[in-house]
Design a protein around this motif. Structure first.
Motif, PDB file in Angstrom:
ATOM      1  N   MET A   1       0.833  -1.176   0.000  1.00  0.00           N
ATOM      2  CA  MET A   1       0.000   0.000   0.000  1.00  0.00           C
ATOM      3  C   MET A   1       0.878   1.240   0.000  1.00  0.00           C
ATOM      4  N   SER A   2       0.439   2.234  -0.712  1.00  0.00           N
ATOM      5  CA  SER A   2       1.200   3.451  -0.872  1.00  0.00           C
ATOM      6  C   SER A   2       0.858   4.466   0.204  1.00  0.00           C
ATOM      7  N   PHE A   3       1.863   5.238   0.632  1.00  0.00           N
ATOM      8  CA  PHE A   3       1.613   6.315   1.577  1.00  0.00           C
ATOM      9  C   PHE A   3       0.685   7.360   0.975  1.00  0.00           C
ATOM     10  N   PHE A   4       0.747   7.551  -0.327  1.00  0.00           N
ATOM     11  CA  PHE A   4      -0.031   8.580  -0.996  1.00  0.00           C
ATOM     12  C   PHE A   4      -1.330   8.054  -1.585  1.00  0.00           C
ATOM     13  N   GLY A   5      -1.642   6.790  -1.349  1.00  0.00           N
ATOM     14  CA  GLY A   5      -2.893   6.233  -1.833  1.00  0.00           C
ATOM     15  C   GLY A   5      -2.883   5.901  -3.317  1.00  0.00           C
ATOM     16  N   LEU A   6      -1.707   5.784  -3.905  1.00  0.00           N
ATOM     17  CA  LEU A   6      -1.648   5.504  -5.327  1.00  0.00           C
ATOM     18  C   LEU A   6      -1.785   4.023  -5.637  1.00  0.00           C
ATOM     19  N   GLY A   7      -1.703   3.176  -4.634  1.00  0.00           N
ATOM     20  CA  GLY A   7      -1.745   1.751  -4.878  1.00  0.00           C
ATOM     21  C   GLY A   7      -3.149   1.175  -4.897  1.00  0.00           C
ATOM     22  N   GLY A   8      -4.131   1.923  -4.439  1.00  0.00           N
ATOM     23  CA  GLY A   8      -5.492   1.424  -4.357  1.00  0.00           C
ATOM     24  C   GLY A   8      -6.226   1.560  -5.671  1.00  0.00           C
ATOM     25  N   GLY A   9      -7.337   0.877  -5.780  1.00  0.00           N
ATOM     26  CA  GLY A   9      -8.136   0.923  -6.998  1.00  0.00           C
ATOM     27  C   GLY A   9      -9.408   1.702  -6.808  1.00  0.00           C
ATOM     28  N   ASN A  10      -9.410   2.770  -6.057  1.00  0.00           N
ATOM     29  CA  ASN A  10     -10.592   3.565  -5.781  1.00  0.00           C
ATOM     30  C   ASN A  10     -11.002   4.314  -7.038  1.00  0.00           C
ATOM     31  N   SER A  11     -12.243   4.138  -7.504  1.00  0.00           N
ATOM     32  CA  SER A  11     -12.701   4.781  -8.729  1.00  0.00           C
ATOM     33  C   SER A  11     -12.994   6.260  -8.535  1.00  0.00           C
ATOM     34  N   THR A  13     -10.921   8.438  -7.211  1.00  0.00           N
ATOM     35  CA  THR A  13      -9.695   9.226  -7.267  1.00  0.00           C
ATOM     36  C   THR A  13      -9.415   9.643  -8.702  1.00  0.00           C
ATOM     37  N   PRO A  14      -8.935  10.879  -8.895  1.00  0.00           N
ATOM     38  CA  PRO A  14      -8.631  11.325 -10.260  1.00  0.00           C
ATOM     39  C   PRO A  14      -7.428  10.584 -10.824  1.00  0.00           C
ATOM     40  N   GLN A  15      -7.385  10.471 -12.136  1.00  0.00           N
ATOM     41  CA  GLN A  15      -6.265   9.795 -12.797  1.00  0.00           C
ATOM     42  C   GLN A  15      -5.036  10.703 -12.730  1.00  0.00           C
ATOM     43  N   LEU A  16      -3.904  10.128 -12.451  1.00  0.00           N
ATOM     44  CA  LEU A  16      -2.663  10.882 -12.388  1.00  0.00           C
ATOM     45  C   LEU A  16      -1.852  10.643 -13.645  1.00  0.00           C
ATOM     46  N   SER A  17      -1.132  11.671 -14.053  1.00  0.00           N
ATOM     47  CA  SER A  17      -0.252  11.511 -15.208  1.00  0.00           C
ATOM     48  C   SER A  17       0.959  10.680 -14.800  1.00  0.00           C
ATOM     49  N   SER A  18       1.683  10.194 -15.793  1.00  0.00           N
ATOM     50  CA  SER A  18       2.888   9.404 -15.519  1.00  0.00           C
ATOM     51  C   SER A  18       3.893  10.229 -14.733  1.00  0.00           C
ATOM     52  N   GLU A  19       4.026  11.501 -15.059  1.00  0.00           N
ATOM     53  CA  GLU A  19       4.965  12.367 -14.347  1.00  0.00           C
ATOM     54  C   GLU A  19       4.559  12.536 -12.882  1.00  0.00           C
ATOM     55  N   GLN A  20       3.267  12.688 -12.634  1.00  0.00           N
ATOM     56  CA  GLN A  20       2.787  12.808 -11.255  1.00  0.00           C
ATOM     57  C   GLN A  20       3.028  11.515 -10.482  1.00  0.00           C
ATOM     58  N   LYS A  21       2.831  10.379 -11.143  1.00  0.00           N
ATOM     59  CA  LYS A  21       3.069   9.091 -10.494  1.00  0.00           C
ATOM     60  C   LYS A  21       4.542   8.910 -10.154  1.00  0.00           C
ATOM     61  N   ILE A  22       5.409   9.313 -11.072  1.00  0.00           N
ATOM     62  CA  ILE A  22       6.857   9.200 -10.824  1.00  0.00           C
ATOM     63  C   ILE A  22       7.258  10.102  -9.670  1.00  0.00           C
ATOM     64  N   THR A  23       6.753  11.328  -9.665  1.00  0.00           N
ATOM     65  CA  THR A  23       7.056  12.267  -8.574  1.00  0.00           C
ATOM     66  C   THR A  23       6.553  11.735  -7.242  1.00  0.00           C
ATOM     67  N   ALA A  24       5.344  11.199  -7.226  1.00  0.00           N
ATOM     68  CA  ALA A  24       4.793  10.633  -5.995  1.00  0.00           C
ATOM     69  C   ALA A  24       5.609   9.436  -5.526  1.00  0.00           C
ATOM     70  N   ALA A  25       6.025   8.586  -6.463  1.00  0.00           N
ATOM     71  CA  ALA A  25       6.842   7.419  -6.104  1.00  0.00           C
ATOM     72  C   ALA A  25       8.196   7.858  -5.552  1.00  0.00           C
ATOM     73  N   GLU A  26       8.792   8.888  -6.159  1.00  0.00           N
ATOM     74  CA  GLU A  26      10.066   9.407  -5.649  1.00  0.00           C
ATOM     75  C   GLU A  26       9.899   9.982  -4.247  1.00  0.00           C
ATOM     76  N   ASN A  27       8.816  10.717  -4.027  1.00  0.00           N
ATOM     77  CA  ASN A  27       8.541  11.272  -2.697  1.00  0.00           C
ATOM     78  C   ASN A  27       8.338  10.169  -1.676  1.00  0.00           C
TER      79      ASN A  27
END
Length: 97
Positions: A1-11, A13-27
């Motif tokens: 599970m992600s600290f930022f909630g990116l790992g869940g499948g909640n419908s 939540t807004p879709q994130l761009s690849s750049e936003q996902k990379i930034t969130a993963a780096e954070n």
């Protein structure tokens, strides 16, 4: 599970761009690394004698490390839960009166 909630499948939540996902993963990686380094530093200072006379862990060192890690993660979970509650209530970031 992600600290930022990116790992869940909640419908909802807004879709994130690849750049936003990379930034969130780096954070998230930075947060996990910082937490690990804090754990390592804290438990090292508490559990190890600074004189290395034996290459193996002693029983006391091993028990100390085990307890230290468990307490550290328990405290981290409690702080995280408190921060989530404050965030949900909207009082996070507001000065207390």
């Amino acid at each position: 599970m992600s600290f930022f909630g990116l790992g869940g499948g909640n419908s909802n939540t807004p879709q994130l761009s690849s750049e936003q996902k990379i930034t969130a993963a780096e954070n998230e990686l930075d947060m996990v690394t910082t937490m690990f380094n804090s754990l390592l530093d804290s438990c090292y200072r508490k559990c190890f004698d600074k004189n290395y006379d034996n290459g193996d862990l002693t029983k006391n060192e091993s028990l100390c490390i085990d307890r230290c890690v468990v307490k550290y993660f328990a405290a981290n979970v409690k702080v995280g839960e408190s921060m989530q509650e404050l965030g949900k209530s909207g009082s996070l970031g507001r000065p207390t009166q």
